[in-house]
Design a protein around this motif. Sequence first.
Motif, PDB file in Angstrom:
ATOM      1  N   CYS A  39     -23.288 -13.256  -3.393  1.00 54.80           N
ATOM      2  CA  CYS A  39     -24.466 -12.416  -3.143  1.00 54.80           C
ATOM      3  C   CYS A  39     -24.129 -11.297  -2.171  1.00 54.80           C
ATOM      4  N   THR A  40     -24.527 -10.082  -2.518  1.00 51.53           N
ATOM      5  CA  THR A  40     -24.261  -8.933  -1.650  1.00 51.53           C
ATOM      6  C   THR A  40     -25.441  -8.652  -0.717  1.00 51.53           C
ATOM      7  N   CYS A  72     -29.350  -7.798 -10.439  1.00 51.77           N
ATOM      8  CA  CYS A  72     -28.411  -8.411  -9.489  1.00 51.77           C
ATOM      9  C   CYS A  72     -26.988  -7.887  -9.701  1.00 51.77           C
ATOM     10  N   MET A  89     -32.856 -14.476  -2.377  1.00 54.93           N
ATOM     11  CA  MET A  89     -31.809 -14.154  -1.406  1.00 54.93           C
ATOM     12  C   MET A  89     -31.949 -14.983  -0.125  1.00 54.93           C
ATOM     13  N   CYS A 100     -33.232  -8.346  -5.936  1.00 54.83           N
ATOM     14  CA  CYS A 100     -33.976  -9.433  -6.576  1.00 54.83           C
ATOM     15  C   CYS A 100     -35.345  -9.596  -5.927  1.00 54.83           C
ATOM     16  N   CYS A 141     -28.286  -7.486  -1.417  1.00 56.59           N
ATOM     17  CA  CYS A 141     -28.748  -6.128  -1.680  1.00 56.59           C
ATOM     18  C   CYS A 141     -30.266  -6.022  -1.729  1.00 56.59           C
ATOM     19  N   TYR A 142     -30.947  -7.161  -1.822  1.00 51.72           N
ATOM     20  CA  TYR A 142     -32.409  -7.221  -1.787  1.00 51.72           C
ATOM     21  C   TYR A 142     -33.060  -6.804  -3.098  1.00 51.72           C
TER      22      TYR A 142
END
Lengths: 252, 698
Positions: free
Chosen positions: B358-359, B307, B375, B364, B361-362
Amino acid sequence: MNIVVAIKHIPSIADDLPVKGNNVDFDSVDFVLNEFDEQSIEQAVLVKEAVGGTVTVVGVDLIGELDNVLHLALAKGADKAVKVTADEPGADSHQQAKWLAEAIKGMSPDIVFAGVQASNDLDGQIGPMIAAYLDMPYIGGVSSVEAAEGTAIVTKEFAGGNAGKYSVSLPIVVGVQAAPKPPRYAPVSKVRQVAQTATIEKISPSADGAGAGLSMKKMAPPVVTGHAEMFTGSSKEVAAKIVELLKSKGLA
Amino acid sequence: MLTTIEKVIFILLALVSAGFTIHGIKTIVDSVRKGRPTPELKNVPSSLLKAGVAVLFQRTIFKARKVLSTIHLGLFFGLITYAFVNLVDVLEGFIPGFELIYGGRNFAFTFLPAGIINAFNLIADLMSGALLFSIAVMMMRRFVVKDKRLNYRENVLLNPKVKAGAHQKDSATVGLFVVMHVAARLLGQAYRLDTGADPFMPIASFLNSIFGASQTGLHIAWWVSIAWVLYILPYITRSKHTHFTVGPVNLGLAKQNPHGQLDPAVPLKVVNGNHYDPGAKFLHDLSWKRVLDSYACVQCNRCQDVCPANFYGRPLSPSALEVNKRYLIKEATFGSHPDRLLLPLTETVISPEAIWSCTTCYACVRVCPVGNEPMADIIDIRRRMLIDGAEIDSGVQNALQSLATNGNWMSKGKRLRGRWAKEMEFPVKNATEEPVENLWFVGDTASFDERVIPNTKMVARIFNQAGLDFGIMYQNESNAGNDVRRVGEEGLFEQLVEQNMQAFGKAQFKQIVTTDPHSFNTLKNEYPQFGGKFEVKHYTVTLLKLFEEGKLTVKNKLSHYKVTFHDPCYLGRYNGGFTAPRKLLELLGVDFHEMPRNCENSFCCGAGGGQIWMGKVAPGERPAENRIREALTTFEKNSSDKKQLFIVTCPKDMVMYSDAVKTTGNEGKIEVRDIIQLVAEAVGVEMPIEAEPAPSPA
Ligand code: SF4
Ligand code: SF4
């Protein structure tokens, strides 16, 4: 508490400002809510949340698109919306103050909020003139209002970071510089919901001209006259260039 | 083997154990069913089967931590074997003459050949050893070496029980179970060997050489071993070890829609006429699948490892989110705190600050071995926070406000969007006025950001030079809404989609080309749900095709550049666009070096999901800075005096990484370039004669 917010719809400067003849080309410019009015709506809703009451937002519909702004205000917590259907995109602040005052008169407000100024006229006249028309006192440059029954504590900003606290009796017109909190965000789904259900009261403008009597001679974008020259290199080189420049201008 | 009294006691205990186990399972099922509906899952039996196969080969855990995953193999196969072993143990206890030692010498039933019995004994014996070894490693890791990865950052919101180490105790209990159970069982087998070693039971035989054979010993060992099972079965339904069974099921029920398509804010399917507010405030506002996630969670922290927000010291840990959910439910169902379910998730499972870190970003979701989607929870919580008027970062608010009025987040007027195109030395078609083959969806950053516009113009020049028929939508284009949706502003997202769909309706085109991976993602994966049926390509794919068709040719090979490439989340991990950029780089002849974290494992630049709009910048090493260091280390391992380039294929990356190069003081060592700049150099783009016009005053 009966709270009224007088707002102003103004040409957006997000785009280059289009000019037609000796004024803004109102047909090809977007209109937005004056940013100080965003603050004053927030301040009004904060007062309502603190002491209860209703917030009525009033504006002059200059180009027939004021509804969007009023819906946004309702979504942020205003209770009623009123528009003066003027359809005169060039109406100046004096004229708008007159119309707004006429609309507000019958509402018997405790506090009228107005943005302290707007970026088109930049004359800060709306608030004081409404106060004059309604025969109410005015205080401007305000950054926070705590209202109670019949009175309010008002913080007014001065130059140099100073602020003064005033105890004022109501009713009063307040020119808002900033709300104590950043204006809240209204989610689009809520705005859309409001747009479907809200009714906006319409008032026709009175005919008598109350403009400032000023007329625009010419309007044009500023002319670009040359660019700044950036000196690059080590600090020594830059210093040498500066000295040389000063010498060439006869300053050293 | 067992006496009658022993048999009666066993049956009674088994009934009690079964009762508690069933109650445990029912509690899980009930709380999962309280969640909202998920988007419809198709062909569930076949995806469950696929998940079963994936689990059998332990495929999903090998996405990260290869060594520990190998150790996990021992636990996994060991415990599966033990399911059979325990069955045999019970039979041995209950059925006289049922004994498998010595190839079934004392076995009263003739249908099983000695070969099979010996094989079983050998597997059971060796697996016991494997189990003991694996569990010892795992326990060492958790309790002796104290692998930091199993901890949470100080600033992460944790359920008080978790904070007090409940999850550690849980691991200790199960660890102890495995040790005691397996050791007792092995010893029991050793006590059975009354005529010396059995070559098919090497470990038991070894123990037998020390402890000898003993009927009393056998009885005690049998009871220790089996009593543990009776205890652990109900225990498991109340612990993190539900992952044994829920993990595979969860994997089988994982999202089937494209990665890049968020579930709707309000379920499309309404159950029992329920009314749903958008997003999630309380636990059971989440879909049932998100509730199941928490039962499936292994608490392995693989998600936390990858993360970027956690790396950056933000109070976000996707695994803490799952663990907190789990303990929240546990307190409500087995504990005495059902009232806690009525507290907002932002107080019980994840802090508001974490929510906004949280970005999207997928990473996780990609790395999770049991198919969890932390997410998705985060975005649902954002959605409700926005509706409920929670205070949001002023930068994000400004961006959203500008998006609502101007259709872009940069507070620029709509008409300025196509200004760069009007400055080109050739006309750029307006796709809403004349038909084009390729509708180029430019995106906000590439249209407005002065730092990126030179690259945008370069793309136009290359397209033009290759004879590609393309046009843009000028002021009719609005932000595609990818990050708006991920910030949680579903209404604004829908408004932007409507605006763009209207614009597309005016245009005639064969396909859409984007320079921005974020736009690419939502146009490709989410617009279809709003009627947008079109083909969408990222410009790297378009460029590659132009080379392959011979419309572009490499005139100058770029072997003087040492190059690494950053996979943007929304092109790579979300949409699998790994090959086109790499093939392009190969064609251009650069000296290419892959960073350790590449493709699926690429590390987010930190800009996505609205982070680029945030007004506040937190202290600490930013993900983008870490990435630049990673690139430099990669280059150091392959040292040469070639110019070192960090290649990007996303306008946001251009901004993020150019910044990071400066803030890490690495100017001169590494330069960030868009791939289009390399293409231009290699094909020899014809540049306009006069210099770039100076930006006119705003
Ligand atoms: S999507 Fe990325 S930033 Fe968000 S929680 Fe998962 S790993 Fe962290
Ligand atoms: S969510 Fe997945 S990756 Fe994260 S701790 Fe749980 S099982 Fe591991």
